[in-house]
Design an enzyme around this catalytic site. Structure first.
Site, PDB file in Angstrom:
ATOM      1  N   CYS A 256       0.881  -1.179   0.000  1.00 56.23           N
ATOM      2  CA  CYS A 256       0.000   0.000   0.000  1.00 56.23           C
ATOM      3  C   CYS A 256       0.911   1.221   0.000  1.00 56.23           C
ATOM      4  CB  CYS A 256      -0.912  -0.011   1.217  1.00 56.23           C
ATOM      5  SG  CYS A 256      -1.866  -1.550   1.414  1.00 56.23           S
ATOM      6  N   ALA A 257       1.425   1.584  -1.169  1.00 56.69           N
ATOM      7  CA  ALA A 257       2.605   2.437  -1.258  1.00 56.69           C
ATOM      8  C   ALA A 257       2.328   3.934  -1.189  1.00 56.69           C
ATOM      9  CB  ALA A 257       3.365   2.131  -2.549  1.00 56.69           C
ATOM     10  N   PRO A 259       1.463   7.683  -0.257  1.00 60.07           N
ATOM     11  CA  PRO A 259       1.986   8.640  -1.233  1.00 60.07           C
ATOM     12  C   PRO A 259       3.422   8.412  -1.685  1.00 60.07           C
ATOM     13  CG  PRO A 259       2.000   9.618   0.933  1.00 60.07           C
ATOM     14  CD  PRO A 259       1.344   8.280   1.092  1.00 60.07           C
ATOM     15  N   GLY A 260       4.132   7.427  -1.132  1.00 62.77           N
ATOM     16  CA  GLY A 260       5.408   7.041  -1.709  1.00 62.77           C
ATOM     17  C   GLY A 260       6.652   7.352  -0.910  1.00 62.77           C
ATOM     18  N   SER A 261       6.536   7.881   0.296  1.00 59.29           N
ATOM     19  CA  SER A 261       7.739   8.204   1.069  1.00 59.29           C
ATOM     20  C   SER A 261       8.524   6.951   1.442  1.00 59.29           C
ATOM     21  CB  SER A 261       7.362   8.984   2.326  1.00 59.29           C
ATOM     22  OG  SER A 261       6.418   8.264   3.106  1.00 59.29           O
ATOM     23  N   LYS A 262       7.824   5.868   1.799  1.00 62.99           N
ATOM     24  CA  LYS A 262       8.518   4.615   2.123  1.00 62.99           C
ATOM     25  C   LYS A 262       9.102   3.978   0.865  1.00 62.99           C
ATOM     26  CE  LYS A 262       5.259   3.742   5.896  1.00 62.99           C
ATOM     27  NZ  LYS A 262       4.381   4.870   5.537  1.00 62.99           N
ATOM     28  N   ASP A 287      -0.651   0.357  -5.273  1.00 62.75           N
ATOM     29  CA  ASP A 287      -1.736   1.076  -4.605  1.00 62.75           C
ATOM     30  C   ASP A 287      -3.016   0.820  -5.385  1.00 62.75           C
ATOM     31  OD1 ASP A 287      -1.918   3.345  -2.330  1.00 62.75           O
ATOM     32  OD2 ASP A 287      -3.444   3.690  -3.861  1.00 62.75           O
ATOM     33  N   ASP A 350       2.093  -1.534   5.050  1.00 62.55           N
ATOM     34  CA  ASP A 350       1.543  -0.383   5.766  1.00 62.55           C
ATOM     35  C   ASP A 350       0.078  -0.252   5.361  1.00 62.55           C
ATOM     36  OD1 ASP A 350       1.906   1.912   7.490  1.00 62.55           O
ATOM     37  OD2 ASP A 350       1.676   3.134   5.690  1.00 62.55           O
ATOM     38  N   CYS A 403      -0.736   3.788  11.175  1.00 65.78           N
ATOM     39  CA  CYS A 403      -0.615   5.065  11.884  1.00 65.78           C
ATOM     40  C   CYS A 403      -1.810   5.215  12.815  1.00 65.78           C
ATOM     41  CB  CYS A 403      -0.502   6.231  10.904  1.00 65.78           C
ATOM     42  SG  CYS A 403      -1.778   6.275   9.638  1.00 65.78           S
TER      43      CYS A 403
END
Length: 579
Positions: A256-257, A259-262, A287, A350, A403
Site C-alpha cells: 500500500c505504497a 503517497p510514496g515516502s517509504k 496502490d 503499511d 498510523c
C-alpha cells in the site's frame, strides 16, 4: 503552536497573506513555493489587483470594527459593566484551541470539561501509563514539527554535502530564533538512525512565516526536495523501511505504497552503494487508486535513474498476484508447504487504518473519530497481512504497520496472523535496529468497545457482541480475531523457543503458547510525547517456514503439495497465446 492560532486576529491573517504580494517572488496572493513546485500557474496581473483590492477593503472594515469594539468595551468597563468580557475570558479558559491546517473547515476548539470519544476509548485501553496521559494529550493537541531525511544513494553524496553546506545557517544556527509571535524556536535535532533532521517549527508556521531565516529555510526545503536531495517525511513513517535493512539484491514489495515516502526510502537503500539503477534487486510499489499511483510516480521521479529499479502497479493488496504462479503451468510449492513459493525478500505492509495517530497533522479527527472505524477495517487489514505473508519468501522479512493507536488494528491483527500461519511467521525484536528511537512495547491485553450515540459498551467476549440486543448492523462489524487470544498451552507442550536472529535481538516462536508469549511485547508503539512525533505501530515479522495451510486438507491436497502446485487453466481464449 503555529502562526495563525487563537491570539491572531483575522486582520493579522489578511496582512500575513498580503505581505506575499510584494515580497519579490513575482507571484500573486496565495501563491507560494509549494504551489510552484506542484506545477501551478501564477494568476494574471488583473486578478492579483482585484484580489489585493478586496483584501485591503475587508481588512479595513475589520480594523474599524475592532476599534469600535474596543471603544465599547472601554465604556462598559468605566460604567462597571464588564460581565460580557468576563464571560468571554471564561469561555476562552474552558476551550482548547487545535492547530490550524490546510484541511477544510472544522471545529478548532475542544472543551476542557468534556472528554472526547478518543479520550474515553483510549483511557480504557491503557496505551500509555496513567501518569503520562496529560503529557500525551498535550502533544497530540500541538502541530507536528517538520522532519526530513537526506538521500543515502552513493550517486547523490556530493549533492547532499553541498545542500548541507548551504543549510548551515538554519541547521547549525547557534543564535536564538523566534517565530512571528515572539516565541523561541527550539534548535533542529539530528536523527542519525535515518540520516534526517527534525526542525523546531511546524509546517504552517514555516510556510507562512515572515521571519527572513525561516523563509529562506522554506525555499531551501522546496528546492532540495524537488531535486531528490532530501525527502520530507514524518519520523514515524521512516521506521518500517529502516528496520527492514534492505540490500541491493532484494526484491521489495510495498503493498500500500502511496503517497510514496517509504517507496523512495526503499529505492535509496537499494541504490546505496552503486550507480543509480545498477542494483540487481527491485521495488514493486502498489496502490489500489490509480490517481494515487500517478502521485507516487511523480514523487519517485526526483530520484532520477534509480527509478530503473521501480515498478508501479495498481491492484487490490489483499488479492495481489504471485509472479511465481504461471497462468496454466505447474509450479513447485514451498518445501513442506501447500502454497506456491513467495516472490519477495522484503515486504512493507503499511495497511489502510483509522489514522488517529495523525491527529497532530489532521486535527479534524478529534471531532470525527469513532471506535467503529477500526472495527470496519480490521478484516481488510488481516487479509492484506495474510497476503503479504504468502508473498514473502521463506527467510524473508515483512513489516506490518499502521498510523493508529488502536490495538484492534494492531496487536489483534498480528496475533491472528501468527495463529493462522501455523508457526510459519515469527515476531522479531528489532529494537537494536533503531536504538535511538524511544518506544513503548506492544499490548498483550485490550478491550473491544463501541460508542454509539454517546453510550460506551464493552464486549468481554465475541459471544457478547452477537446477542439479540445488539443491532444487526453492528453485529456484522465484529470478528472473533478482535479479542485477545486467551487459550492456554497444553500441559505437555514444550516452552516457546527463543533464538538470536540476523535482524534482531531475539526471535520468539511457539504458536501453542498464550498471547503474552507470542512476542507481542516486541511490537513497537510510537507515541507523540516520547520524541515529539506522531502515533505509529510497527512490528518486524520473519517467515521461518512454509505456510502449512488449513488443517482440514484432504488427501488430494496433500498429494498436490508434494507433487507441485497446479492451477486450472482459464477457459477464456484470449488468455492463451498461440505461437
Amino acid at each position: 503552536t503555529n502562526v495563525f492560532d487563537c491570539d491572531a486576529t483575522e486582520v493579522d491573517m489578511e496582512t500575513s497573506h498580503d505581505d506575499g504580494i510584494d515580497d519579490g517572488y513575482g507571484y500573486g496572493y496565495g501563491y507560494d513555493d509549494d504551489d510552484r513546485a506542484a506545477g501551478s500557474h501564477p494568476p494574471s496581473r488583473s486578478s492579483r489587483s482585484r484580489s489585493r483590492s478586496k483584501t485591503l477593503v475587508r481588512a479595513g472594515k475589520r480594523r474599524r470594527a475592532a476599534a469600535c469594539a474596543h471603544q465599547d468595551a472601554d465604556a462598559r468597563v468605566h460604567d462597571g459593566e464588564h460581565a460580557t468580557t468576563t464571560t468571554t475570558t471564561t469561555n476562552e479558559k474552558n476551550a482548547i484551541v487545535l492547530p490550524r491546517t490546510s484541511a477544510p473547515w472544522f471545529s478548532r476548539t475542544l472543551r476542557v470539561d468534556e472528554e472526547t470519544p478518543f479520550e474515553v476509548y483510549y483511557k480504557r485501553q491503557h496505551i500509555v501509563r496513567e501518569e503520562e496521559w496529560a503529557e500525551f494529550l498535550r502533544y497530540l493537541r500541538t502541530p507536528l514539527p517538520v522532519t526530513f531525511r537526506m538521500n543515502r544513494m552513493a550517486s547523490r553524496r556530493e549533492e547532499v554535502k553541498q545542500a548541507l553546506d548551504a543549510s548551515r545557517t538554519f541547521l547549525q544556527n547557534a543564535r536564538e530564533t523566534r517565530d512571528d509571535r515572539g516565541r523561541v524556536i527550539p534548535p533542529p535535532t539530528r536523527l542519525a538512525w535515518c540520516d534526517g533532521w527534525q526542525l523546531g517549527v511546524d509546517k504552517m508556521s514555516l510556510k507562512f512565516s515572515r521571519n527572513p531565516m525561516l523563509r529562506d529555510l522554506q525555499r531551501w526545503l522546496v528546492k532540495t526536495n524537488n531535486t531528490g536531495v532530501l525527502t520530507r517525511q514524518a519520523v514515524d513513517s521512516m521506521v518500517p523501511a529502516a528496520i527492514l535493512q534492505i540490500e541491493p539484491h532484494h526484491r521489495v514489495l510495498d503493498l500500500c505504497a502511496s503517497p510514496g515516502s517509504k517507496t523512495t526510502q526503499a529505492l535509496e537503500a537499494l541504490n546505496a552503494n552503486g550507480a543509480e539503477g545498477s542494483a540487481s534487486g527491485c521495488v514493486i510499489a502498489n496502490d489500489i487508486n490509480p490517481m494515487r499511483c500517478y502521485f507516487l510516480v511523480r514523487r519517485c521521479s526526483a530520484l532520477g535513474n534509480a527509478t530503473a529499479n521501480l515498478m508501479v502497479t495498481t491492484h487490490q493488496a489483499q488479492w495481489y498476484p504471485n509472479v511465481n504462479v504461471p497462468v496454466s503451468d505447474e509450479v513447485n510449492a514451498e518445501s513442506g508447504g501447500r502454497y506456491p513459493e513467495g516472490s519477495y525478500d522484503r515486504i512493507i505492509c503499511d495497511v489502510p487504518c483509522s489514522g488517529d495517530g495523525t491527529l497532530r497533522k489532521n486535527p479534524q479527527i478529534w471531532s470525527e473519530w469513532k471506535p467503529e472505524f477500526a472495527m470496519t477495517l480490521h478484516k481488510l487489514q488481516l487479509h492484506i497481512a495474510q497476503r503479504g505473508a504468502a508473498l514473502l519468501k521463506v527467510g524473508g522479512y515483512m513489516v506490518y504497520s499502521t498510523c493508529s493507536f488502536n490495538p484492534v488494528e494492531n496487536e489483534a491483527v498480528v496475533a491472528e496472523l501468527i495463529k493462522r500461519c501455523g508457526g510459519a511467521i515469527e515476531i522479531v525484536d528489532a529494537s537494536d535496529r533503531v536504538p535511538e528511537l524511544l518506544r513503548r512495547p506492544g499490548l498483550s491485553t485490550w478491550r473491544v468497545v463501541t460508542m454509539v450515540e454517546g453510550d460506551v459498551v464493552e464486549y468481554p467476549k465475541y459471544e457478547d457482541s452477537q446477542k439479540p440486543s445488539v443491532p444487526i448492523g453492528l453485529k456484522r462489524k465484529f470478528a472473533k480475531s478482535m479479542w485477545p487470544q486467551e487459550q492456554e498451552a497444553p500441559k505437555d507442550a514444550p516452552p516457546p523457543q527463543s533464538r538470536v536472529g540476523v535482524l534482531g535481538k531475539r526471535i520468539m516462536r511457539g504458536p501453542s503458547a498464550t498471547s503474552k508469549s507470542t512476542g507481542l511485547e516486541h511490537c513497537m508503539r510510537l507515541v507523540p510525547h516520547l520524541q515529539d512525533m506522531g502515533g505509529f505501530f510497527a512490528v518486524l515479522l520473519k517467515k521461518v517456514a512454509p505456510i502449512p495451510g488449513p488443517k482440514t486438507a484432504t488427501k488430494n491436497d496433500k498429494a498436490d503439495a508434494h507433487s507441485g502446485y497446479s492451477r486450472t487453466a482459464p477457459k477464456h481464449s484470449y488468455s492463451k497465446v498461440s505461437i
